[in-house]
Motif scaffolding. Structure first.
Motif, PDB file in Angstrom:
ATOM      1  N   GLN A 192      11.405  -7.754  -1.226  1.00 55.49           N
ATOM      2  CA  GLN A 192      11.517  -6.452  -0.594  1.00 55.49           C
ATOM      3  C   GLN A 192      12.067  -5.441  -1.589  1.00 55.49           C
ATOM      4  O   GLN A 192      12.944  -5.764  -2.392  1.00 55.49           O
ATOM      5  CB  GLN A 192      12.449  -6.517   0.626  1.00 55.49           C
ATOM      6  N   ASN A 203       6.342  -1.091  -2.595  1.00 59.57           N
ATOM      7  CA  ASN A 203       6.319  -1.492  -1.183  1.00 59.57           C
ATOM      8  C   ASN A 203       4.926  -1.942  -0.754  1.00 59.57           C
ATOM      9  O   ASN A 203       4.766  -2.956  -0.065  1.00 59.57           O
ATOM     10  CB  ASN A 203       6.773  -0.334  -0.300  1.00 59.57           C
ATOM     11  N   LEU A 204       3.931  -1.183  -1.141  1.00 58.57           N
ATOM     12  CA  LEU A 204       2.559  -1.530  -0.777  1.00 58.57           C
ATOM     13  C   LEU A 204       2.152  -2.863  -1.383  1.00 58.57           C
ATOM     14  O   LEU A 204       1.526  -3.703  -0.739  1.00 58.57           O
ATOM     15  CB  LEU A 204       1.595  -0.423  -1.227  1.00 58.57           C
ATOM     16  N   LEU A 211       4.135  -5.300  -2.264  1.00 59.01           N
ATOM     17  CA  LEU A 211       4.948  -6.415  -1.751  1.00 59.01           C
ATOM     18  C   LEU A 211       4.712  -6.708  -0.274  1.00 59.01           C
ATOM     19  O   LEU A 211       5.269  -7.683   0.258  1.00 59.01           O
ATOM     20  CB  LEU A 211       6.434  -6.110  -1.965  1.00 59.01           C
ATOM     21  N   LYS A 212       3.903  -5.900   0.391  1.00 53.31           N
ATOM     22  CA  LYS A 212       3.659  -6.122   1.813  1.00 53.31           C
ATOM     23  C   LYS A 212       3.110  -7.529   2.047  1.00 53.31           C
ATOM     24  O   LYS A 212       2.133  -7.946   1.421  1.00 53.31           O
ATOM     25  CB  LYS A 212       2.667  -5.080   2.349  1.00 53.31           C
ATOM     26  N   GLY A 213       3.783  -8.270   2.904  1.00 56.21           N
ATOM     27  CA  GLY A 213       3.360  -9.638   3.204  1.00 56.21           C
ATOM     28  C   GLY A 213       3.881 -10.672   2.238  1.00 56.21           C
ATOM     29  O   GLY A 213       3.648 -11.868   2.417  1.00 56.21           O
ATOM     30  N   LYS A 214       4.599 -10.227   1.194  1.00 57.44           N
ATOM     31  CA  LYS A 214       5.185 -11.161   0.220  1.00 57.44           C
ATOM     32  C   LYS A 214       6.663 -11.352   0.522  1.00 57.44           C
ATOM     33  O   LYS A 214       7.241 -10.690   1.380  1.00 57.44           O
ATOM     34  CB  LYS A 214       4.967 -10.643  -1.195  1.00 57.44           C
ATOM     35  N   LYS A 215       7.306 -12.256  -0.194  1.00 55.29           N
ATOM     36  CA  LYS A 215       8.689 -12.614   0.133  1.00 55.29           C
ATOM     37  C   LYS A 215       9.716 -11.607  -0.393  1.00 55.29           C
ATOM     38  O   LYS A 215      10.868 -11.624   0.036  1.00 55.29           O
ATOM     39  CB  LYS A 215       9.025 -14.007  -0.412  1.00 55.29           C
ATOM     40  N   HIS A 217       8.540   3.557  -5.661  1.00 54.98           N
ATOM     41  CA  HIS A 217       8.984   2.743  -4.528  1.00 54.98           C
ATOM     42  C   HIS A 217       7.828   2.488  -3.565  1.00 54.98           C
ATOM     43  O   HIS A 217       7.654   1.369  -3.051  1.00 54.98           O
ATOM     44  CB  HIS A 217      10.138   3.448  -3.809  1.00 54.98           C
ATOM     45  N   THR A 218       7.015   3.517  -3.330  1.00 57.09           N
ATOM     46  CA  THR A 218       5.849   3.364  -2.453  1.00 57.09           C
ATOM     47  C   THR A 218       4.865   2.353  -3.021  1.00 57.09           C
ATOM     48  O   THR A 218       4.357   1.480  -2.303  1.00 57.09           O
ATOM     49  CB  THR A 218       5.143   4.720  -2.253  1.00 57.09           C
ATOM     50  N   GLU A 219       4.580   2.461  -4.335  1.00 61.41           N
ATOM     51  CA  GLU A 219       3.666   1.518  -4.986  1.00 61.41           C
ATOM     52  C   GLU A 219       4.179   0.080  -4.847  1.00 61.41           C
ATOM     53  O   GLU A 219       3.405  -0.843  -4.547  1.00 61.41           O
ATOM     54  CB  GLU A 219       3.525   1.867  -6.473  1.00 61.41           C
TER      55      GLU A 219
END
Length: 203
Positions: free
Chosen positions: A74, A65-66, A68-72, A61-63
């Motif tokens: 979640q 999230n990192l 997807l940061k700034g992408k559409k 989940h952390t991988e």
């Protein structure tokens, strides 16, 4: 929750009954987590998942999230209700409510305060000894039918990953991947997972 609502809570639904809906699900007051698949109740394991299950789920989940940061899109981690309607989005018409270990949603219109309504773009289930039948059979079928574009199965004991991709309404799987392989998502474009690193800290 008001007094009137608390009076209507059900401690234990009938596990033999096969026609429950999300509206019923909202009335249950149970200590263990349950999921509703095509109207039938499936209890999650009574004990908490094993440490390795939680470790791998949290790391993945952390991988995601990192990445997807700034992408559409979640990424969400369980407990997180995913409602899978068939013909209607009304609470009393929805027969399936599941809590994937991880799900990725790219259509923000599917998100509300209660979770996700409609198929996530990607779902990850990390296998546990008590949940393999549910993941391998029932959830496979409902994810395919609901239109989940990509479904990852992660087996901590075997240290393997299998990815199912929805093609013309049916899942097609990769070969079994293990240490030395890189798992790649076709839905989260560019996301890759080095399985040697991912499984390295299992002890």
């Amino acid at each position: 929750m008001g007094k009137d609502e608390s009076k209507n809570l059900v401690k234990e639904p009938d596990l033999s009954y096969g026609n429950y809906t999300y509206a019923d699900y909202l009335t249950w007051d149970m200590e263990e987590m349950v999921e509703l698949i095509k109207g039938k109740v499936f209890k999650k394991a009574a004990a908490a998942p094993k440490r390795i299950h939680q470790w791998l789920t949290g790391n993945l989940h952390t991988e995601m999230n990192l990445f997807l940061k700034g992408k559409k899109c979640q990424a969400y981690i369980a407990p997180f209700d995913v409602r899978l309607p068939v013909n209607s989005k009304k609470d009393d018409k929805i027969p399936t409510v599941v809590q994937p270990d991880i799900c990725v949603v790219c259509d923000m219109d599917k998100l509300d305060d209660r979770g996700c309504i409609g198929a996530p773009d990607l779902v990850v289930e990390v296998l546990s000894p008590g949940n393999k039948q549910v993941e391998l059979q029932h959830k496979y079928e409902v994810y395919e039918e609901s239109g989940v574009k990509e479904y990852w199965l992660v087996d901590p004991e075997g240290q393997i990953v299998l990815i199912y991709t929805l093609i013309r309404g049916k899942y097609q799987s990769t070969r079994i991947m293990t240490i030395g392989d890189t798992a790649k998502s076709s839905v989260i474009e560019g996301f890759e997972l080095d399985l040697e690193e991912f499984f390295a800290e299992i002890k």
